[in-house]
Design a protein around this motif. Structure first.
Motif, short mmCIF file in Angstrom:
data_model
loop_
_atom_site.label_atom_id
_atom_site.label_comp_id
_atom_site.label_asym_id
_atom_site.label_seq_id
_atom_site.Cartn_x
_atom_site.Cartn_y
_atom_site.Cartn_z
N PHE A 135 0.76 -1.18 -0.16
CA PHE A 135 0.01 0.01 0.05
C PHE A 135 0.86 1.35 0.13
O PHE A 135 0.47 2.34 -0.65
CB PHE A 135 -0.93 0.01 1.26
CG PHE A 135 -2.16 1.12 1.17
CD1 PHE A 135 -3.22 0.96 0.03
CD2 PHE A 135 -2.09 2.12 1.76
CE1 PHE A 135 -3.85 1.77 -0.13
CE2 PHE A 135 -3.01 3.22 1.70
CZ PHE A 135 -3.97 2.98 0.65
N ALA A 136 1.93 1.16 0.59
CA ALA A 136 2.76 2.29 0.77
C ALA A 136 3.34 2.68 -0.87
O ALA A 136 3.49 3.88 -1.23
CB ALA A 136 4.13 2.09 1.49
N VAL A 137 3.60 1.64 -1.53
CA VAL A 137 4.00 1.92 -2.73
C VAL A 137 2.79 2.42 -3.57
O VAL A 137 3.05 3.38 -4.45
CB VAL A 137 4.53 0.64 -3.71
CG1 VAL A 137 4.71 0.79 -5.18
CG2 VAL A 137 5.96 0.27 -2.76
N LEU A 138 1.64 1.77 -3.56
CA LEU A 138 0.65 2.49 -4.30
C LEU A 138 0.25 4.14 -3.80
O LEU A 138 -0.14 4.60 -4.67
CB LEU A 138 -0.72 1.68 -3.95
CG LEU A 138 -0.84 0.28 -4.18
CD1 LEU A 138 -2.06 -0.54 -4.03
CD2 LEU A 138 -0.49 0.36 -6.20
N ILE A 139 0.51 4.20 -2.59
CA ILE A 139 0.31 5.89 -1.95
C ILE A 139 1.11 6.53 -3.12
O ILE A 139 0.68 7.76 -3.39
CB ILE A 139 0.47 5.77 -0.84
CG1 ILE A 139 -0.54 5.19 0.12
CG2 ILE A 139 0.59 7.52 -0.35
CD1 ILE A 139 -0.31 5.26 1.65
N VAL A 140 2.52 6.20 -3.21
CA VAL A 140 3.37 7.04 -3.82
C VAL A 140 3.04 7.16 -5.26
O VAL A 140 2.88 8.26 -5.78
CB VAL A 140 4.91 6.33 -3.52
CG1 VAL A 140 5.94 7.20 -4.81
CG2 VAL A 140 5.40 6.50 -2.08
N LEU A 141 2.42 6.04 -6.05
CA LEU A 141 2.17 6.12 -7.29
C LEU A 141 0.99 6.87 -7.21
O LEU A 141 0.94 7.72 -8.70
CB LEU A 141 2.07 4.63 -7.75
CG LEU A 141 3.13 3.73 -7.89
CD1 LEU A 141 2.75 2.41 -8.42
CD2 LEU A 141 4.19 4.29 -8.51
N VAL A 142 0.02 6.81 -6.77
CA VAL A 142 -1.25 7.83 -6.84
C VAL A 142 -0.89 9.00 -6.63
O VAL A 142 -1.20 10.18 -7.23
CB VAL A 142 -2.19 7.22 -5.61
CG1 VAL A 142 -3.24 8.52 -5.70
CG2 VAL A 142 -2.85 5.90 -6.12
N ASP A 143 0.09 9.35 -5.61
CA ASP A 143 0.45 10.66 -5.59
C ASP A 143 1.22 11.57 -6.53
O ASP A 143 1.26 12.53 -6.77
CB ASP A 143 1.35 10.78 -4.21
CG ASP A 143 1.69 12.48 -3.50
OD1 ASP A 143 0.73 13.25 -3.68
OD2 ASP A 143 2.86 12.38 -3.26
N ARG A 144 2.46 10.48 -7.00
CA ARG A 144 3.25 11.17 -7.98
C ARG A 144 3.14 10.74 -9.23
O ARG A 144 3.81 11.44 -10.35
CB ARG A 144 4.75 10.62 -7.50
CG ARG A 144 5.02 11.09 -6.05
CD ARG A 144 6.59 10.76 -5.84
NE ARG A 144 6.97 11.07 -4.59
CZ ARG A 144 8.04 10.75 -3.94
NH1 ARG A 144 9.01 10.17 -4.77
NH2 ARG A 144 8.66 11.40 -2.67
N GLY A 145 2.49 9.82 -9.40
CA GLY A 145 2.36 9.15 -11.00
C GLY A 145 3.59 8.01 -10.96
O GLY A 145 4.15 7.63 -10.27
N PRO A 146 3.71 7.81 -12.45
CA PRO A 146 4.92 6.62 -12.65
C PRO A 146 6.23 7.16 -11.97
O PRO A 146 6.58 8.36 -11.87
CB PRO A 146 4.98 6.73 -14.29
CG PRO A 146 3.48 7.34 -14.75
CD PRO A 146 2.96 8.20 -13.59
N THR A 147 6.86 6.05 -11.22
CA THR A 147 8.10 6.83 -10.43
C THR A 147 9.13 5.54 -10.64
O THR A 147 8.74 4.61 -10.71
CB THR A 147 7.58 6.75 -8.97
OG1 THR A 147 6.46 7.66 -8.81
CG2 THR A 147 8.74 7.16 -8.08
N VAL A 148 10.11 5.97 -10.90
CA VAL A 148 11.26 4.73 -10.94
C VAL A 148 11.43 4.17 -9.35
O VAL A 148 11.35 4.89 -8.48
CB VAL A 148 12.57 5.39 -11.39
CG1 VAL A 148 12.33 6.19 -12.82
CG2 VAL A 148 13.05 6.53 -10.54
N GLN A 149 11.91 3.01 -9.79
CA GLN A 149 12.13 2.13 -8.54
C GLN A 149 12.85 2.62 -7.53
O GLN A 149 12.58 2.80 -6.33
CB GLN A 149 12.36 0.74 -8.94
CG GLN A 149 11.30 0.02 -9.60
CD GLN A 149 11.80 -1.50 -10.07
OE1 GLN A 149 10.95 -2.29 -10.39
NE2 GLN A 149 13.11 -1.98 -9.69
N ARG A 150 13.96 3.20 -7.83
CA ARG A 150 15.16 3.87 -6.85
C ARG A 150 14.36 4.99 -6.20
O ARG A 150 14.38 5.05 -5.06
CB ARG A 150 16.14 4.52 -7.63
CG ARG A 150 17.05 5.39 -6.99
CD ARG A 150 17.92 6.13 -7.95
NE ARG A 150 17.24 7.21 -8.61
CZ ARG A 150 17.37 7.13 -10.16
NH1 ARG A 150 17.83 6.07 -10.65
NH2 ARG A 150 16.65 8.07 -11.00
#
Length: 161
Positions: free
Chosen positions: A55-70
């Motif tokens: 869920f932490a990753v989903l939060i970042v993706l919703v907030d920032r859009g596509p994001t590199v793994q780093r």
């Protein structure tokens, strides 16, 4: 015969209790608060088949859009191997996809899928009553103040994760 040794007070003990004078008390209280909140929020996510790390990753993706793994690793406090496992899990579930970054074939950006957005929304609905339970013993206005203080504490420069 006893030596003339100045009497010094014993060092404060780190118990994590309110009012503890130890320099470690704040860290212990934050750790206990984290475990309490994580346990409650995991209860909300369990029926959806994901864990807090997902869920932490989903939060970042919703907030920032596509994001590199780093950048996902940095934003979630994970390491490279850990973030790869989480993204693998999300891909298997159809909640996220990796896409090539234009101009660099080696770098992959992670993007949330429509199914990921649906699960994200469902998790918020499921978590709302549990989040209210987490702060039920606080006075009016204290939950907002706690969020403000923790935000400033976690990001003193105010630059975001």
């Amino acid at each position: 015969m006893t030596a003339d040794v100045p009497h010094t007070a014993p060092a404060p003990r780190a118990t994590g209790r309110p009012g503890d004078a130890s320099p470690f008390a704040l860290g212990l209280l934050l750790r206990r608060a984290h475990w309490h909140a994580a346990t409650v929020m995991a209860e909300a996510l369990r029926p959806l088949g994901i864990e807090l790390r997902h869920f932490a990753v989903l939060i970042v993706l919703v907030d920032r859009g596509p994001t590199v793994q780093r950048d996902l690793a940095a934003a979630t406090g994970s390491d490279k191997a850990g973030i790869m496992r989480v993204v693998d899990d999300l891909e298997r579930r159809g909640l996220a996809v990796r896409k090539t970054v234009p101009g660099d074939r080696r770098v992959r950006a992670v993007e949330i899928t429509p199914q990921g957005v649906e699960l994200f929304d469902a998790a918020h609905v499921a978590a709302a009553p549990l989040a209210e339970r987490l702060v039920a013993d606080l006075e009016p206005g204290e939950p907002e103040r706690l969020m403000e203080l923790l935000t400033r504490f976690a990001d003193p420069a105010g630059g975001g994760a």
